[in-house]
Design a protein around this motif. Structure first.
Motif, PDB file in Angstrom:
ATOM      1  N   UNK A 150     -11.437 116.049  76.068  1.00 32.31           N
ATOM      2  CA  UNK A 150     -12.790 115.459  76.952  1.00 32.31           C
ATOM      3  C   UNK A 150     -14.042 116.914  76.914  1.00 32.31           C
ATOM      4  N   UNK A 151     -13.490 117.681  77.118  1.00 32.94           N
ATOM      5  CA  UNK A 151     -14.618 119.389  76.941  1.00 32.94           C
ATOM      6  C   UNK A 151     -15.679 118.456  75.971  1.00 32.94           C
ATOM      7  N   UNK A 152     -15.330 118.719  75.142  1.00 34.52           N
ATOM      8  CA  UNK A 152     -17.446 118.794  74.199  1.00 34.52           C
ATOM      9  C   UNK A 152     -17.335 117.177  73.871  1.00 34.52           C
ATOM     10  N   UNK A 153     -16.396 116.797  75.157  1.00 34.70           N
ATOM     11  CA  UNK A 153     -17.200 114.560  74.948  1.00 34.70           C
ATOM     12  C   UNK A 153     -18.036 115.179  75.639  1.00 34.70           C
ATOM     13  N   UNK A 154     -17.608 115.243  76.752  1.00 30.53           N
ATOM     14  CA  UNK A 154     -17.893 115.561  78.148  1.00 30.53           C
ATOM     15  C   UNK A 154     -18.981 116.289  79.344  1.00 30.53           C
ATOM     16  N   UNK A 155     -20.036 116.753  79.392  1.00 30.14           N
ATOM     17  CA  UNK A 155     -20.549 117.279  80.036  1.00 30.14           C
ATOM     18  C   UNK A 155     -20.618 117.505  81.503  1.00 30.14           C
ATOM     19  N   UNK A 156     -20.830 118.434  82.349  1.00 26.24           N
ATOM     20  CA  UNK A 156     -21.118 118.490  83.853  1.00 26.24           C
ATOM     21  C   UNK A 156     -21.824 116.944  84.441  1.00 26.24           C
ATOM     22  N   UNK A 157     -23.086 116.912  83.717  1.00 20.73           N
ATOM     23  CA  UNK A 157     -23.246 115.221  84.579  1.00 20.73           C
ATOM     24  C   UNK A 157     -22.586 114.630  83.626  1.00 20.73           C
ATOM     25  N   UNK A 158     -22.619 114.622  82.673  1.00 18.35           N
ATOM     26  CA  UNK A 158     -20.919 113.587  82.467  1.00 18.35           C
ATOM     27  C   UNK A 158     -19.761 113.099  84.062  1.00 18.35           C
TER      28      UNK A 158
END
Length: 185
Positions: A150-158
């Motif tokens: 999840x950390x790798x897949x979703x950046x702050x904007x996502x």
């Protein structure tokens, strides 16, 4: 489609460009409203988690990812058991597919099946102690894999885009926990 433990690359999905007053994310970068864009981000994150877990679950528990979902559902039940029909509903699986998966879990010694008291047609599936031990041992590294995916897949904007699924969520964060009926407009 090949199994991969590499996280899903979400760079192809549009990033939100800012917030609207309602808590939804603005951005006319495509045809999708914020809610659908956020849904796509959520699905991509779930896909990244599944990719991370598939091989790890097979190595740690010797079962498929779909069978693992059944084990997790059962592990989260206070009594450790659920009716077959309820498992099918919760996972959105056809009953025939579920029957096969439960048979595989039963063959592996991870679940038992029994009739439901008062309903001779109902079948309840319960975790065995073997399954509980395996899950207890495997859970910490699997939980770490989920966090990593999840950390790798979703950046702050996502992550912010996920607010688009529930437009009022940004407004709810500003309200006290004891607020009256939130269902009222």
């Amino acid at each position: 489609m090949a199994d991969s433990t590499a996280p899903t690359d979400l760079s192809d999905l549009p990033e939100p460009s800012g917030e609207q007053p309602s808590g939804c994310l603005a951005g006319d970068s495509g045809l999708l409203p914020a809610e659908l864009r956020a849904w796509m981000h959520l699905l991509a994150a779930a896909g990244a988690v599944e990719q991370q877990l598939r091989a790890r679950v097979k190595d740690a528990l010797g079962i498929s990812h779909d069978e693992f979902l059944i084990v997790c559902l059962l592990a989260d039940q206070p009594g450790g058991g659920l009716r077959m029909t309820r498992i099918a509903e919760l996972l959105g699986r056809p009953k025939t597919r579920l029957t096969y998966q439960v048979a595989c879990l039963q063959h592996a010694g991870l679940v038992t099946k029994g009739s439901v008291c008062g309903d001779r047609r109902g079948i309840e599936v319960t975790l065995t102690e073997k399954a509980r031990r395996l899950l207890n041992d495997a859970s910490p590294p699997l939980a770490h894999a989920i966090t990593d995916a999840v950390t790798r897949a979703l950046g702050p904007e996502q992550r912010a885009a996920l607010c688009g699924l529930l437009p009022g969520i940004a407004d709810d964060d500003q309200q006290p926990a004891e607020s009256p009926d939130r269902s009222a407009p």
